[in-house]
Scaffold this motif. Structure first.
Motif, PDB file in Angstrom:
ATOM      1  N   PRO A  40       0.805  -1.226   0.000  1.00 34.76           N
ATOM      2  CA  PRO A  40       0.000   0.000   0.000  1.00 34.76           C
ATOM      3  C   PRO A  40       0.839   1.278   0.000  1.00 34.76           C
ATOM      4  N   GLN A  41       2.074   1.205   0.480  1.00 36.26           N
ATOM      5  CA  GLN A  41       2.946   2.376   0.470  1.00 36.26           C
ATOM      6  C   GLN A  41       3.321   2.799  -0.944  1.00 36.26           C
ATOM      7  N   SER A  42       3.070   1.930  -1.913  1.00 35.44           N
ATOM      8  CA  SER A  42       3.406   2.247  -3.307  1.00 35.44           C
ATOM      9  C   SER A  42       2.246   2.904  -4.060  1.00 35.44           C
ATOM     10  N   HIS A  43       1.117   3.127  -3.414  1.00 39.25           N
ATOM     11  CA  HIS A  43      -0.054   3.684  -4.100  1.00 39.25           C
ATOM     12  C   HIS A  43       0.093   5.170  -4.440  1.00 39.25           C
ATOM     13  N   ASP A  44       0.655   5.964  -3.552  1.00 38.76           N
ATOM     14  CA  ASP A  44       0.739   7.416  -3.713  1.00 38.76           C
ATOM     15  C   ASP A  44       1.698   7.765  -4.857  1.00 38.76           C
ATOM     16  N   PHE A  45       1.179   8.426  -5.884  1.00 42.54           N
ATOM     17  CA  PHE A  45       2.016   8.800  -7.032  1.00 42.54           C
ATOM     18  C   PHE A  45       3.095   9.809  -6.653  1.00 42.54           C
ATOM     19  N   ASP A  46       2.928  10.504  -5.541  1.00 40.36           N
ATOM     20  CA  ASP A  46       3.933  11.469  -5.088  1.00 40.36           C
ATOM     21  C   ASP A  46       4.923  10.858  -4.107  1.00 40.36           C
TER      22      ASP A  46
END
Length: 170
Positions: A40-46
């Protein structure tokens, strides 16, 4: 090789992200937000960080035992243009390329991104489909839920429809 890709990180040696010993690139950014995702830590595009493709390729070149690379995420096909030179360089070295995508093979072919099909053409295997928590199955190889498929990408592209990878359907 010029260019960067936004990543959450890498794993230099993995035996759980595809057949053989693999170098795994976890891309940053994912539109799917699957409930129960193990990254889930890889979801944020920023989130994550920009990494030079040369740096990734140099790390791959350091290990002569690698069978190939796995593009995971996040959603690698959100960065198809950035990953394409890396995938081509890996193929030139005689290594395999595998990718995970929350999109199905059919959905990938319909995306309005001219780099998606060339990136698929570099892949040997594709695990496609969103992770579905109620379909979680720990006995499956290289996938988390039973709706996901492990596709032979060259055969799938040739036939125009999904073709399961030989010996990886169980």
């Amino acid at each position: 090789m010029n260019g960067t890709v936004r990543i959450a990180g890498v794993v230099r040696e993995s035996i759980v992200d595809g057949p053989g010993l693999r170098f795994v690139v976890f891309t940053q950014g994912c539109p799917h937000h699957c409930v129960g995702c193990h990254n889930p830590q890889s979801h944020d595009f920023d989130g994550g960080y920009d990494c030079e493709l040369d740096r990734i390729l140099a790390a791959i070149d350091q290990n002569p035992l690698l069978s190939g690379i796995t593009l995971s995420g996040g959603e690698p096909f959100c960065q198809a243009q950035a990953l394409l030179p890396l995938a081509r360089a890996v193929r030139e070295r005689g290594l395999g390329v595998m990718a995970y995508s929350g999109w199905t093979f059919e959905e990938l072919l319909k995306l309005d991104d001219p780099a998606v099909k060339p990136l698929l053409e570099c892949c040997d295997l594709l695990v496609d489909g969103r992770y579905v928590e109620p379909l979680r199955d720990l006995t499956l190889r290289f996938r988390g839920s039973s709706n996901q498929r492990i596709l032979d990408v060259p055969a799938s592209l040739s036939s125009g429809s999904p073709v399961w990878a030989e010996g990886l359907r169980e």
